[in-house]
Design an enzyme around this catalytic site. Structure first.
Site, PDB file in Angstrom:
ATOM      1  N   ARG A   1      -2.775  -1.257  -3.493  1.00 49.75           N
ATOM      2  CA  ARG A   1      -3.642  -0.529  -3.399  1.00 49.75           C
ATOM      3  C   ARG A   1      -3.918   0.542  -4.330  1.00 49.75           C
ATOM      4  NH1 ARG A   1      -4.880   3.368   1.364  1.00 49.75           N
ATOM      5  NH2 ARG A   1      -7.538   3.662   0.962  1.00 49.75           N
TER       6      ARG A   1
ATOM      7  N   HIS B   1     -13.108   3.477   0.139  1.00 50.67           N
ATOM      8  CA  HIS B   1     -12.997   2.895   0.867  1.00 50.67           C
ATOM      9  C   HIS B   1     -13.590   1.875   1.147  1.00 50.67           C
ATOM     10  CE1 HIS B   1     -12.792   6.493   4.686  1.00 50.67           C
ATOM     11  NE2 HIS B   1     -11.620   5.970   4.330  1.00 50.67           N
TER      12      HIS B   1
ATOM     13  N   GLU C   1      -7.912  -4.598   5.720  1.00 53.11           N
ATOM     14  CA  GLU C   1      -7.535  -4.140   4.293  1.00 53.11           C
ATOM     15  C   GLU C   1      -7.575  -5.118   3.456  1.00 53.11           C
ATOM     16  OE1 GLU C   1      -8.358  -0.028   4.845  1.00 53.11           O
ATOM     17  OE2 GLU C   1      -9.154   0.603   3.392  1.00 53.11           O
TER      18      GLU C   1
ATOM     19  N   LEU D   1      -9.436  12.539  17.001  1.00 52.56           N
ATOM     20  CA  LEU D   1     -10.115  13.351  17.895  1.00 52.56           C
ATOM     21  C   LEU D   1      -9.886  12.774  19.721  1.00 52.56           C
ATOM     22  CD1 LEU D   1     -13.023  12.892  17.501  1.00 52.56           C
ATOM     23  CD2 LEU D   1     -12.682  10.788  18.268  1.00 52.56           C
TER      24      LEU D   1
ATOM     25  N   ARG E   1     -10.785  16.813   6.787  1.00 48.28           N
ATOM     26  CA  ARG E   1     -11.835  17.657   6.236  1.00 48.28           C
ATOM     27  C   ARG E   1     -13.184  18.157   6.706  1.00 48.28           C
ATOM     28  NH1 ARG E   1     -10.351  11.514   2.828  1.00 48.28           N
ATOM     29  NH2 ARG E   1      -8.911  11.475   4.429  1.00 48.28           N
TER      30      ARG E   1
ATOM     31  N   ASN F   1       0.867  -1.498  -0.143  1.00 46.82           N
ATOM     32  CA  ASN F   1       0.402   0.025   0.122  1.00 46.82           C
ATOM     33  C   ASN F   1       0.758   1.026  -0.142  1.00 46.82           C
ATOM     34  OD1 ASN F   1      -2.090   1.841   0.785  1.00 46.82           O
ATOM     35  ND2 ASN F   1      -3.033   0.852   2.563  1.00 46.82           N
TER      36      ASN F   1
HETATM   37  P1  ADP Z   1      -6.512   6.090   8.676  1.00 44.55           P
HETATM   38  O1  ADP Z   1      -7.550   6.481   7.593  1.00 44.55           O
HETATM   39  O2  ADP Z   1      -5.166   7.235   8.462  1.00 44.55           O
HETATM   40  O3  ADP Z   1      -6.327   4.636   8.851  1.00 44.55           O
HETATM   41  P2  ADP Z   1      -7.701   5.172  11.330  1.00 44.55           P
HETATM   42  O4  ADP Z   1      -8.416   4.324  11.081  1.00 44.55           O
HETATM   43  O5  ADP Z   1      -6.203   4.433  11.705  1.00 44.55           O
HETATM   44  O6  ADP Z   1      -7.071   6.132   9.984  1.00 44.55           O
HETATM   45  O7  ADP Z   1      -8.011   6.234  12.516  1.00 44.55           O
HETATM   46  C1  ADP Z   1      -6.889   6.774  12.775  1.00 44.55           C
HETATM   47  C2  ADP Z   1      -7.661   7.788  13.443  1.00 44.55           C
HETATM   48  O8  ADP Z   1      -8.234   7.128  14.551  1.00 44.55           O
HETATM   49  C3  ADP Z   1      -7.051   8.931  14.487  1.00 44.55           C
HETATM   50  O9  ADP Z   1      -6.803  10.320  14.122  1.00 44.55           O
HETATM   51  C4  ADP Z   1      -7.544   9.191  16.066  1.00 44.55           C
HETATM   52  O10 ADP Z   1      -8.450  10.342  16.014  1.00 44.55           O
HETATM   53  C5  ADP Z   1      -8.467   7.839  16.191  1.00 44.55           C
HETATM   54  N1  ADP Z   1      -8.296   7.027  16.999  1.00 44.55           N
HETATM   55  C6  ADP Z   1      -7.252   6.332  17.294  1.00 44.55           C
HETATM   56  N2  ADP Z   1      -7.530   5.294  18.670  1.00 44.55           N
HETATM   57  C7  ADP Z   1      -8.875   6.172  19.093  1.00 44.55           C
HETATM   58  C8  ADP Z   1      -9.358   5.904  20.501  1.00 44.55           C
HETATM   59  N3  ADP Z   1      -8.815   4.823  21.516  1.00 44.55           N
HETATM   60  N4  ADP Z   1     -10.281   6.999  20.678  1.00 44.55           N
HETATM   61  C9  ADP Z   1     -10.487   7.525  20.039  1.00 44.55           C
HETATM   62  N5  ADP Z   1     -10.497   8.336  18.249  1.00 44.55           N
HETATM   63  C10 ADP Z   1      -8.934   7.336  18.065  1.00 44.55           C
END
Ligand code: ADP
Length: 379
Positions: free
Chosen positions: A65, A154, A358, A258, A215, A11
């Site tokens: 990917r 996605h 994925e 978040l 975004r 990827n």
């Molecule tokens: P990507 O789209 O980059 O693959 P991910 O699916 O890994 O993203 O998600 C990343 C986001 O998940 C981070 O920006 C974070 O805000 C959020 N995140 C990860 N763990 C937690 C958690 N325990 N609580 C809240 N948000 C989380």
């Protein structure tokens, strides 16, 4: 017994290279790595170093990917020159992603020209959407001549969680109406009807839909020239603001993560509280949209970084959906680890947390294509 084959899943993102090596059909993960902050001129040496690191493993095929497959690709395909040309051509819709994806393919092919290379597209799963979902209310020629339409993204993740959901619910997907919420740094929701994507929130590009980490998601398009005027920038500059400086980051002024926003909201930071409220309200509203689109729902799925790890977000999103039969079990929601149900036993709608995978879909697709491709007979 079926012969074992190793599939390298590659990827190449806009600034990272992730890989996983699977043994198929056992689905055993042999090794993986995630290399970040890769600049464009470093891709070749990075990918070469990946192959050096993997030199003790056999690699029988490589699954790549690709973000944008346009209308050309409804499924994963073995890569030939024509496929590469189409991926290049589709760069007009995904200028940050497709050229890098293609670069990754070309470098990997130059290192391993002897194995099958397969392309797996983020858009492919959504090719089942009807025109009422994918057309914009613009002059029709824009669609016909220039391909301006909703493609959705996605797709590999939505497909994976759909397949897991049917196993967990012990019901064939052909009988299920599902709403899949992929909530990571990018966010997309998909209405899945009887095993197929019926509608999805992202658009011609991944900027559309719900508000995300950085975004904006959907906004009134007339805001764009106004931003250009205020910021004394051009359209590209305004789009950059919508892509990189909006969403959770823009509203909170604190972070695109978040976890940070929630921590500050807890401490009483009003803009963080607002950012969290906006984020979850967008999700809630979109589920409402798809409840209508699907005429009700059998299962709601939460996946990706936020969807898998944040009980607060899941609770906030589902509050006020009781009218539609969505009742969360507070304890189950708080305590879930990995995959499982978080709905109350009295909830007509199943609510699931399903960690996405994925890469496993990409390995499976490549392996399936390998099985269906006639193999050369060794002399
Ligand atoms: P990507 O789209 O980059 O693959 P991910 O699916 O890994 O993203 O998600 C990343 C986001 O998940 C981070 O920006 C974070 O805000 C959020 N995140 C990860 N763990 C937690 C958690 N325990 N609580 C809240 N948000 C989380």
């Amino acid at each position: 017994m079926q012969e074992k084959q190793n599939v390298l899943v590659l990827n190449c993102g806009s600034s990272s290279v992730k890989y996983k090596l699977y043994e198929m059909p056992t689905k055993k993960l042999l090794t993986s790595d995630y290399l970040q902050q890769i600049k464009r001129d470093q891709y070749e040496s990075t990918i070469r170093s990946v192959f050096d690191k993997l030199s003790s493993f056999e690699i029988n095929m490589i699954s790549h990917r690709v973000v944008h497959g346009g209308e050309s690709f409804k499924h994963s395909v073995p890569i030939d020159d024509r496929v590469k040309e189409q991926i290049r051509e589709l760069s007009r819709f995904a200028p940050l992603h497709n050229p890098i994806n293609l670069l990754g393919i070309e470098i990997a092919q130059s290192i391993r020209p002897d194995v099958m290379h397969v392309a797996v597209f983020d858009t492919a799963f959504h090719q089942t959407m009807p025109p009422s979902s994918y057309l914009y209310a613009l002059p029709y020629e824009y669609y016909e001549k220039y391909g301006i339409r909703k493609y959705g993204f996605h797709g590999t993740s939505h497909r994976y969680v759909m397949n897991r959901a049917q196993q967990m619910m012990e019901m064939p997907k052909e009988k299920l109406r599902l709403i899949s919420c992929h909530i990571g740094s990018g966010v997309s929701i998909t209405a899945i009807r009887f095993g197929e994507s019926l509608d999805t929130s992202m658009g011609m590009t991944p900027l559309a839909g719900l508000s995300m980490g950085t975004r904006s998601g959907n906004i009134d398009p007339a805001i764009i020239p106004y931003i250009e005027e205020i910021e004394k920038t051009d359209t590209a500059g305004a789009i950059e603001i919508l892509n990189k400086k909006s969403g959770l980051l823009g509203v909170s002024g604190v972070s695109n993560d978040l976890r940070d926003v929630m921590a500050k909201a807890e401490e009483g930071n009003l803009r963080c509280q607002l950012a969290l409220e906006l984020f979850t309200t967008h999700l809630h509203k979109h589920i409402g949209l798809y409840l209508a689109r699907l005429n009700g729902v059998d299962g709601i799925i939460f996946t990706a970084g936020v969807g898998e790890n944040s009980p607060e977000v899941r609770q906030l999103v589902c509050n006020g959906l009781e009218f539609a039969g969505v009742i969360i079990d507070r304890e189950a929601n708080l305590n879930i680890k990995g995959e499982g149900f978080i709905n109350s036993p009295y909830s007509p709608v199943k609510v699931m947390v399903i960690p996405t995978n994925e890469e496993l879909v990409m390995a499976t697709d490549a392996f399936q294509l390998y099985l269906s491709t006639p193999q050369p007979v060794m002399a």
